[in-house]
Design a protein around this motif. Sequence first.
Motif, mmCIF file in Angstrom:
data_model
loop_
_atom_site.group_PDB
_atom_site.id
_atom_site.type_symbol
_atom_site.label_atom_id
_atom_site.label_comp_id
_atom_site.label_asym_id
_atom_site.label_seq_id
_atom_site.Cartn_x
_atom_site.Cartn_y
_atom_site.Cartn_z
ATOM 1 N N GLU A 64 0.832 -1.194 0.000
ATOM 2 C CA GLU A 64 0.000 0.000 0.000
ATOM 3 C C GLU A 64 0.876 1.256 0.000
ATOM 4 N N ALA A 69 -3.556 8.552 0.965
ATOM 5 C CA ALA A 69 -4.181 8.720 -0.343
ATOM 6 C C ALA A 69 -3.834 10.074 -0.926
ATOM 7 N N SER A 70 -3.966 10.203 -2.233
ATOM 8 C CA SER A 70 -3.800 11.484 -2.903
ATOM 9 C C SER A 70 -4.696 12.535 -2.246
ATOM 10 N N SER A 271 -4.552 1.790 -6.918
ATOM 11 C CA SER A 271 -4.338 1.384 -5.535
ATOM 12 C C SER A 271 -2.957 1.738 -5.020
ATOM 13 N N TYR A 274 -1.379 6.067 -6.354
ATOM 14 C CA TYR A 274 -2.321 7.107 -5.929
ATOM 15 C C TYR A 274 -2.884 6.863 -4.524
ATOM 16 N N GLY A 275 -2.553 5.721 -3.918
ATOM 17 C CA GLY A 275 -2.988 5.449 -2.551
ATOM 18 C C GLY A 275 -4.476 5.234 -2.387
ATOM 19 N N LEU A 276 -5.129 4.636 -3.384
ATOM 20 C CA LEU A 276 -6.581 4.471 -3.342
ATOM 21 C C LEU A 276 -6.997 3.007 -3.267
ATOM 22 N N ALA A 316 -7.044 12.275 -8.704
ATOM 23 C CA ALA A 316 -5.712 11.717 -8.462
ATOM 24 C C ALA A 316 -4.814 11.845 -9.688
#
Length: 423
Positions: A64, A69-70, A271, A274-276, A316
């Motif tokens: 992760e 997250a963005s 994921s 972009y940290g999603l 993002a």
Amino acid sequence: MGFGSVLKNGFTRRRFMKGALLGAGALASGSAWEIAQAMATGKKAGDVRGYGVEPGRVQIGANENPLGASPRAVAAIAENLHKINRYDFSVDLPVRLNKLHGVPGVEDFELSFSDMRSFMRFRELNRVMVTPGSGPILQALAVMAASNGGECIEAVPGYGSVARGFQTFQMMGKDVSTVRVPTTADFVHDLDAMKAAITPRTSLIVVTNPNNPTGTIVPYEDLVSLVDAAPEQAIVLIDEAYIHFVRDPDYRDAAKLALERDNVVVARTFSKIYGLAGMRIGYAIGSQRMMDMLMAHMGFFGGGLSTLGMHAALAALDDHEFVARTKEVVSDGKDYLSAEFDRLGLAYTPSHGNYMIVDVKRDSRRMGAALMERGVMVRSGSGYRTREINLLSNHLRVTTGKPDELEVFVNELEDVLGGSGQG
């Protein structure tokens, strides 16, 4: 046990100095043991707090984004929360991704809800299928390739999701099979061996590039050679979930190849870079033939993505600062881990992902369990195996977290190893 005993119990001068400031905090208790232990052991899981993780846990096992997250995506989610009672028929994200990947004919394209012919025109131009994560793409391709019987070729160690899908069909009595091809000695896809494994029954070939869990890559020219060797009916899936972390500035991704060939699909995800991960946003790139086939299995252009996911992904894509910071943290983290593994005398594989594998010289499942007891979550290499092939039985896969998270990991790893490789 006294102060000297603590220092002799598997700790180095280097780690003693790293823990000195923490030890100062124990002075108030007046306990010589607490002072000595804090100075010798350095940071623990309880001393750090990762984004999206409860206190006391270092979560570096799921690849992760360590920065969260963005921020632009988070803001977009907040701005659109009041819309979740409505259906979202927007296809802004598929249009944007088509433009991002240079799909011909979409440069100046605009959809019009007042002119339904524009939707039909977009279907002709579209080369992107947006999905709730990249996992549904892999599952859909497995269903497509196995529906009339066939054979899947995938590397081991490798992600293995598609191969497991084929094995499920096999257990259901379908006339399908899997061929897991071992990587080379340095854990790179052995494309020559994969080509040699191709038969008239081959219906799906999978290359994860960079490979998960090894972080190795294969050159674009070699991918082209593999596609050329594939039978006409076989789909070649190139999973590029970690493509943004490739360090080689001259490396070419496979998006152009997917647009040029009728049997190639590239899978991407929001994921990682972009940290999603929790939003589940992915997409496929491919020819019109592949898009039509995926659409038949998964629905229209949006593929079931939620309203919030659509807005988060669009935002993002413009968060260039967050992407740059993520790449920097990941790159610095891999450099730090490489130096620490060298110090500990542990072999590791240079990685183009946001993770690394390291040979800890003992059963990785037990090592993973021992680290988990100390609040550090990593991934055992034994999870990437078949019944016959287990090349990573002594390896851990470590996600490149924040600096303090990696420091805790190294401290605890050294303790679990019993102080080997002292400097």
